[in-house]
Structures are given as structure tokens and as C-alpha cells.
Design a protein around this motif. Structure first.
Motif, PDB file in Angstrom:
ATOM      1  N   TYR A 273       6.797  16.524  -0.259  1.00  0.00           N
ATOM      2  CA  TYR A 273       6.242  15.696  -0.179  1.00  0.00           C
ATOM      3  C   TYR A 273       6.719  14.515   0.832  1.00  0.00           C
ATOM      4  O   TYR A 273       7.832  14.449   0.606  1.00  0.00           O
ATOM      5  CB  TYR A 273       5.710  15.284  -2.009  1.00  0.00           C
ATOM      6  N   GLU A 274       5.641  13.416   1.185  1.00  0.00           N
ATOM      7  CA  GLU A 274       6.186  12.161   1.235  1.00  0.00           C
ATOM      8  C   GLU A 274       5.594  12.212   1.175  1.00  0.00           C
ATOM      9  O   GLU A 274       4.267  11.102   0.916  1.00  0.00           O
ATOM     10  CB  GLU A 274       5.969  12.486   3.087  1.00  0.00           C
ATOM     11  N   VAL A 275       6.155  10.093   0.972  1.00  0.00           N
ATOM     12  CA  VAL A 275       5.534   9.279   0.242  1.00  0.00           C
ATOM     13  C   VAL A 275       5.860   7.912   1.183  1.00  0.00           C
ATOM     14  O   VAL A 275       7.158   7.428   1.800  1.00  0.00           O
ATOM     15  CB  VAL A 275       6.069   8.411  -1.213  1.00  0.00           C
ATOM     16  N   THR A 276       4.773   6.766   1.667  1.00  0.00           N
ATOM     17  CA  THR A 276       5.173   6.442   2.232  1.00  0.00           C
ATOM     18  C   THR A 276       4.556   4.998   1.610  1.00  0.00           C
ATOM     19  O   THR A 276       2.925   4.746   1.626  1.00  0.00           O
ATOM     20  CB  THR A 276       3.915   6.450   3.616  1.00  0.00           C
TER      21      THR A 276
ATOM     22  N   HIS B 200       0.882  -1.275  -0.007  1.00  0.00           N
ATOM     23  CA  HIS B 200       0.313  -0.321   0.024  1.00  0.00           C
ATOM     24  C   HIS B 200       0.757   1.105   0.301  1.00  0.00           C
ATOM     25  O   HIS B 200       1.545   1.091   0.627  1.00  0.00           O
ATOM     26  CB  HIS B 200      -1.088  -0.166   1.136  1.00  0.00           C
ATOM     27  N   VAL B 201       0.648   2.393  -0.696  1.00  0.00           N
ATOM     28  CA  VAL B 201       1.394   3.108  -0.832  1.00  0.00           C
ATOM     29  C   VAL B 201       0.190   4.157  -0.764  1.00  0.00           C
ATOM     30  O   VAL B 201      -0.780   4.524  -1.574  1.00  0.00           O
ATOM     31  CB  VAL B 201       1.911   3.075  -2.073  1.00  0.00           C
ATOM     32  N   GLU B 202       1.000   5.780  -0.429  1.00  0.00           N
ATOM     33  CA  GLU B 202       0.035   6.787  -0.068  1.00  0.00           C
ATOM     34  C   GLU B 202       1.467   8.126   0.094  1.00  0.00           C
ATOM     35  O   GLU B 202       2.349   7.484   0.303  1.00  0.00           O
ATOM     36  CB  GLU B 202      -0.858   6.759   1.237  1.00  0.00           C
ATOM     37  N   TRP B 203       0.688   9.551  -0.385  1.00  0.00           N
ATOM     38  CA  TRP B 203       1.605  10.544  -0.355  1.00  0.00           C
ATOM     39  C   TRP B 203       0.720  11.822  -0.282  1.00  0.00           C
ATOM     40  O   TRP B 203      -0.262  11.706  -0.423  1.00  0.00           O
ATOM     41  CB  TRP B 203       2.167  10.411  -1.178  1.00  0.00           C
TER      42      TRP B 203
END
Length: 323
Positions: free
Chosen positions: A277-280, A267-270
Motif C-alpha cells: 500500500y501507499e499512504v499520502t 488530506h490523506v489518501e491511500w
């Protein structure tokens, strides 16, 4: 399993070896077996040394080639040859090789029972195999084998027969956990009406199991306790995780590449920040308490240049999930 449990079972396996008359009657052989099973029970985890190169290297290599089937006899030979020569027991090298090889196989077999898994079929397959049966630390097995080790130290019972019973009980316990895991899996599939991938992670007590079930368009996450399924939350599956340019900008980072090498339910979210920006990226399998504590967080500036990436667990060691 954890290092302490691996070492403990290395000790108790040496006690079990006393059922072999050669081990029971030859002090040098018995000592060599104890040293050999202690080393062999932890040998595959010598790959942990790669952690000095960072978490990405550790994630790529831990439980990889050193845990693969071709490596098991090699570990045994590397341990047994110098031990046999040192103790002057070359005549009994086959006996020593048998018990050390058993210790190495036991290590990989126990790791296979955990949800983290092993790449035991490398170099032929890079798939992570896991049976989702035991925690990283199983208190029942640890207590059982610790009790046996203490009794052995007191000399109150002959080790061979005693550890024979202990290993039989351990085997029956593991079989029972496998049966229970499969029963819970069938129950969840029937309830959700899905035959897709499903991961189970038991808690330390073994009374509660958290699950992540994958359907066509979503992940369903929940727990099973006392035969009752509790659905906690759902996450939509994005068919193309890299469709957004902010997410694509993170793909070449070492942390993300290592994470994608290991993760199964991604699962990826930004989100936008004042300075960028931060992308997890998260592995949904290890969801717990409304969080996904394992993944990699990437910080980018306004021009989408990577500033840093942080790979690993965002939880305390003693907190669940225990994988």
C-alpha cells in the motif's frame, strides 16, 4: 523570507544605522553594526543545522524555538557581547545591541508575513502563526534594497537618509500587502459564505493569490486574480483521517508525526499496490496546479509494515507555491 533576502536586509539595516550619530562618526562601531546586523538578520535560521538529522527533524525545529520571542534578545546578546569586546566598543554596547536586536526582530517579522509561518510564541504556544502576505522571496523588496545597497557602495548618497526612505517605502508596501490580503480574504468569505479557516498564498508578482478555504465538510481551493475568484476544485473533509487501518499503520512513522506537528489542512489518501500500500498525507494549504506538493508518502507491505516514508516537497525549488 529566503536567506539571500535576510542577508540583504541585514546590510541595508546597517546602512540605516548611519542615522545614529554614534554609528556615523565611529568607524569601529559602524563596522561592528554591519557585522552584527548581517549575523543577526540570519541568526534565527541557524536552526537549519538540524537538517543533518533528516527532513522530519528540520520540519519539527525550523522556525520554532530559535524564532520565538524569548530567543530574540538572547540572539542579540550572543552576537553583541563578543563583537563589542573584539572591536573595543564596550562603551557603545547599547547602540550595537539596539541594531542587532532590530535585525533579529526583522528576520522573524518577515517570516511571519509568509504562509509557512513561525512558532514565535513558543514555549507558551506551539501554534504556527502566519499572515499570508508575502512570498518566501519578494522581488520588489529585494530590488528596492539591492538598489539602495549599490548606491551606498558608490558613495553617491549618505546612507542614513537614503535607507530611511527605503525602509519607509518597504513598510508602506508591506502595509499595502496586508490590506490587500485582508480585502481578498473578506471577498472570498463573502463569495463562499464561510467564516472558517482560510489560507492565502500570493505568487511572485503579487497579482494572483491562491486560496484554501475550509467549510464544514470540504476544502474549497482556487485563485483570485484581478478581483475575480476562480474556484478550481473541492476536497471532502474526512472527520476521522485515521479510520482506515492502512492509514493508522502510518501514524507512528517519524515523517507522519513531524508532518502532523506542522500541517494545518490535512488530506490523506491511500491506494493499493501489487506489493502493498501507499499512504499520502498532504497539506492542502500548499495546493497548486491540481497537486498538493507538500506532504509525506508512506510505503507499506502487504502486512502493513512500513517500508519507507518520504517527507518534503514534491516540486522544483523555483516552482510555486513560494513558501
Amino acid at each position: 523570507m529566503d536567506t539571500g533576502s535576510h542577508l540583504l536586509l541585514g546590510v541595508t539595516l546597517a546602512g540605516l544605522a548611519a542615522i545614529d550619530p554614534v554609528v556615523a562618526t565611529n568607524e569601529n562601531v559602524a563596522t561592528a553594526v554591519l557585522i552584527g546586523t548581517l549575523i543577526g538578520s540570519n541568526a534565527p535560521d541557524f536552526d537549519s543545522v538540524v537538517r543533518i538529522k533528516g527532513e522530519a527533524a528540520y520540519l519539527r525545529h525550523h522556525r520554532g524555538l530559535t524564532h520565538a520571542l524569548p530567543a530574540l534578545p538572547l540572539w542579540a546578546l550572543l552576537i553583541v557581547l563578543p563583537l563589542s569586546w573584539s572591536f573595543g566598543i564596550m562603551d557603545h554596547i547599547t547602540t550595537l545591541l539596539l541594531w542587532v536586536f532590530a535585525a533579529v526582530c526583522l528576520h522573524v517579522g518577515l517570516d511571519l508575513l509568509n504562509a509557512y509561518g513561525v512558532q514565535c510564541f513558543r514555549p507558551f504556544s506551539k501554534r504556527w502563526w502566519h499572515m499570508d502576505v508575502l512570498c518566501l522571496f519578494d522581488p520588489y523588496l529585494f530590488a528596492l534594497h539591492t538598489t539602495g545597497a549599490v548606491i551606498w557602495m558608490t558613495g553617491k548618497l549618505p546612507p542614513g537618509p537614503m535607507f530611511g526612505w527605503i525602509y519607509l517605502i518597504s513598510l508602506l508596501y508591506i502595509v499595502w500587502r496586508i490590506v490587500k490580503s485582508r480585502k481578498i480574504t473578506r471577498m472570498i468569505r463573502k463569495r463562499l459564505g464561510t467564516s472558517g479557516p482560510l489560507t492565502l498564498i500570493p505568487d511572485l508578482s503579487g497579482a494572483c493569490w491562491q486560496f484554501t478555504a475550509e467549510t464544514v465538510d470540504k476544502y474549497i481551493i482556487g485563485t483570485v486574480r484581478g478581483g475575480i475568484i476562480h474556484e478550481k476544485t473541492e476536497l471532502k473533509i474526512t472527520k476521522d483521517n485515521t479510520s482506515h487501518p492502512v492509514v493508522r499503520a502510518t501514524l507512528n512513522t517519524d515523517g507522519v508525526r513531524a508532518f502532523l506537528h506542522f500541517a494545518e489542512r490535512v488530506h490523506v489518501e491511500w491506494k493499493e499496490r501489487l506489493d502493498g500500500y501507499e499512504v499520502t498525507w498532504s497539506d492542502v494549504r500548499f495546493w497548486h496546479n491540481q497537486k498538493m506538493p507538500f506532504g509525506v508518502a508512506v510505503t507499506l507491505d502487504r502486512d502493513m509494515n512500513v517500508i519507507q516514508d518520504r517527507l518534503g516537497w514534491n516540486k522544483k525549488t523555483w516552482e510555486p507555491p513560494h513558501v
